[in-house]
Write an enzyme that holds these catalytic residues in place. Sequence first.
Site, short mmCIF file in Angstrom:
data_model
loop_
_atom_site.label_atom_id
_atom_site.label_comp_id
_atom_site.label_asym_id
_atom_site.label_seq_id
_atom_site.Cartn_x
_atom_site.Cartn_y
_atom_site.Cartn_z
N GLU A 39 0.88 -1.17 0.00
CA GLU A 39 0.00 0.00 0.00
C GLU A 39 0.92 1.22 0.00
O GLU A 39 1.81 1.31 0.86
CB GLU A 39 -0.88 0.00 1.26
CG GLU A 39 -1.84 1.16 1.24
CD GLU A 39 -2.74 1.24 2.47
OE1 GLU A 39 -2.70 0.33 3.32
OE2 GLU A 39 -3.49 2.24 2.56
N ARG A 264 5.40 -12.88 9.38
CA ARG A 264 6.09 -11.64 9.05
C ARG A 264 7.42 -11.58 9.79
O ARG A 264 7.63 -12.28 10.79
CB ARG A 264 5.23 -10.43 9.36
CG ARG A 264 4.88 -10.26 10.83
CD ARG A 264 3.73 -9.27 11.03
NE ARG A 264 4.12 -7.92 10.69
CZ ARG A 264 3.49 -7.19 9.76
NH1 ARG A 264 2.49 -7.69 9.07
NH2 ARG A 264 3.88 -5.95 9.51
N LYS A 274 4.75 0.47 9.43
CA LYS A 274 4.75 1.75 8.72
C LYS A 274 4.09 2.84 9.55
O LYS A 274 4.54 3.97 9.59
CB LYS A 274 4.00 1.60 7.40
CG LYS A 274 4.90 1.18 6.27
CD LYS A 274 4.16 1.23 4.94
CE LYS A 274 3.20 0.09 4.81
NZ LYS A 274 2.61 -0.06 3.48
P1 ATP Z 1 3.00 -2.43 8.11
O1 ATP Z 1 2.42 -3.37 9.10
O2 ATP Z 1 4.43 -2.10 8.34
O3 ATP Z 1 2.18 -1.20 7.91
P2 ATP Z 1 1.76 -3.57 5.89
O4 ATP Z 1 1.55 -5.03 5.92
O5 ATP Z 1 0.60 -2.71 6.19
O6 ATP Z 1 3.00 -3.22 6.76
P3 ATP Z 1 1.78 -3.39 3.07
O7 ATP Z 1 2.20 -2.26 2.20
O8 ATP Z 1 0.37 -3.75 3.11
O9 ATP Z 1 2.31 -3.08 4.52
O10 ATP Z 1 2.67 -4.66 2.77
C1 ATP Z 1 3.03 -5.12 1.50
C2 ATP Z 1 3.43 -6.56 1.63
O11 ATP Z 1 4.53 -6.70 2.52
C3 ATP Z 1 2.30 -7.38 2.21
O12 ATP Z 1 2.17 -8.56 1.47
C4 ATP Z 1 2.72 -7.64 3.63
O13 ATP Z 1 2.19 -8.82 4.09
C5 ATP Z 1 4.24 -7.66 3.50
N1 ATP Z 1 4.87 -7.30 4.78
C6 ATP Z 1 4.66 -6.20 5.52
N2 ATP Z 1 5.36 -6.23 6.67
C7 ATP Z 1 6.06 -7.40 6.65
C8 ATP Z 1 6.97 -8.03 7.55
N3 ATP Z 1 7.32 -7.48 8.71
N4 ATP Z 1 7.49 -9.23 7.19
C9 ATP Z 1 7.15 -9.80 6.03
N5 ATP Z 1 6.30 -9.26 5.14
C10 ATP Z 1 5.75 -8.08 5.44
MG MG Z 2 -1.19 -3.04 5.09
#
Ligand code: ATP
Ligand code: MG
Length: 564
Positions: A39, A264, A274
């Site tokens: 995102e 994760r 984020k």
């Molecule tokens: P955050 O929790 O930091 O806001 P998010 O999951 O909201 O991260 P996205 O932009 O939705 O961020 O993530 C893009 C991809 O990266 C998704 O498939 C998500 O599952 C993966 N991702 C995010 N954080 C991690 C992590 N700590 N380890 C592995 N994959 C991750």
């Molecule tokens: Mg997300």
Amino acid sequence: MSTENTAPAAPSNFIKAIIEDDLKTDKWGGRVHTRFPPEPNGYLHIGHAKSICLNFGVARDYGGKCNLRFDDTNPLKEDVEYVDSIQEDVRWLGFDWDGRCFYASDYFERIFECAVALIRKGLAYVDSLSAEDIRAYRGTLKEPGRNSPYRDRSIEENLDLFMRMRAGEFPDGAHVLRAKIDMKSPNVVMRDPTLYRIRHAAHHRTGDAWRIYPMYDFTHCLSDSFEGITHSICTLEFENNRELYDWVLDALGMYHPRQYEFARLNMTGVVLSKRKLIKLVEEGVVDGWDDPRMPTICGFRRKGFTPESIRDFCERIGVARSNNLVDYALLEHCLREDLNARAPRVMGVLKPLKLTIVNYPEDQTEEFEFPFHPENEAMGSRKLPFCRDLYIERTDFLENAPKKWFRLAPGMEVRLRYAYYVRCVEVVKDASGEVVEVRCEYDPATKGGWSNDGRKVKGTLHWLSARHAVPAEFRLFEHLFLTGGAAANVDDPEAAAASLNPNSLETLRGFVEPGLADAEPGWRCQFERTGYFVADTKLTRPGAPVFNRTTGLRDSFAKELQKG
Ligand code: ATP
Ligand code: MG
């Protein structure tokens, strides 16, 4: 852990096992098609690197494809700045989407049509409860939910209201579109989830075209389906959402990828969210997203990390379904292995102390040859000037040295690397009693740094000619939070502030060897005995280099590995 087998076990990756199985059974006609779906609401962090290496990595390893897809359904939080940074970071990590960069917002019209199709099938309805009531009606893990009084609107009424929602007739929150599934489902996600909401907000790509925006759960499965994804890999928090993913695609009778969830990345010492990282940037705790203390990909890049080391790290941690905490030291270990092989060794004095060689001719200058790498002759060498006035590291001198001190102290003899043996004969202090200069005698018979009478010294110091050295700034970093990522997870601003490490950034004014005056921004090296550094990409100027310490030389993780 057993001590018999010290060979590191091959990292396991259950996704690869699944893909290999699917290839054997020809489940997807030999295709492997993944996607990385960020995102664009912030910069990528090291956790995302795990997902990038996994998604792009399996595509590469099995002759498949990986799309970059921006999951841009929330106009309030998203921005092109983030889109650009994400593309830059994926490329920097060494991956390419081969022209397949997509945006969920490009599918808004198709997603809308899918919503209309669900309404026509009697599988979606417009609900006019307030957000608060929707929450109350949803029930809890222990209690079933209740049907909304609007649940049984006719298909015609639903279509009419949904069209008017699109046309912008209603204010934010007046209505939502919900899937009609089961308010008593044990899986709360399935209790008539929201598919669309009203948002009178401009979108960074579609502008004012839309007054309603689809929710993540609805958008994601449809986007995967439109793109012909085979393996839709996401993190464990989405496990309960898989049922909805499957429901939507089945209800619409569409091409149906399979969702898999993995754990994760959690890492000691850093915050990987984020939402929390945005706070650090907005509140000015750090100097932007690429502050070298940030666990963002651009932060690591600015700190001097290599893409190779991050890919190696992601390979070593493997991919599993159980949550665990990875030691930050493993990432640094991967980094040192990479940098050790290729970083040229150069001279820098971080905390300078004047050293004067009292018996060295005042107007004389010599040059000594220094190799750029002790094990790699191909990297060549350069000459460094030597004279009577030198700088050594302040930490290499102690006035009242303990027994096992092998560096410089009054009366002690040490080697100045590749130059001479020197013995400390006098210490000069300022009014406050601080040592400001050490005066030494050198032994001309030890030229090159070796004695031919068999006399040995234990310490070897790095040094610079004070007449030729170039002033430089060094920036040393520690973790942002004293208590590591865990304690920083508190949302209470006071507690977060209290856990900030006051020493997370230390700036030192020292010197580097003459050849580094115009170090290229981004150039990496090892300053002998003090660590790996990179010329900062923003602050370094011709004639005034600024170096960030990438990491120290001591590898605590290698020791852990030895201990077993
Ligand atoms: P955050 O929790 O930091 O806001 P998010 O999951 O909201 O991260 P996205 O932009 O939705 O961020 O993530 C893009 C991809 O990266 C998704 O498939 C998500 O599952 C993966 N991702 C995010 N954080 C991690 C992590 N700590 N380890 C592995 N994959 C991750
Ligand atoms: Mg997300």
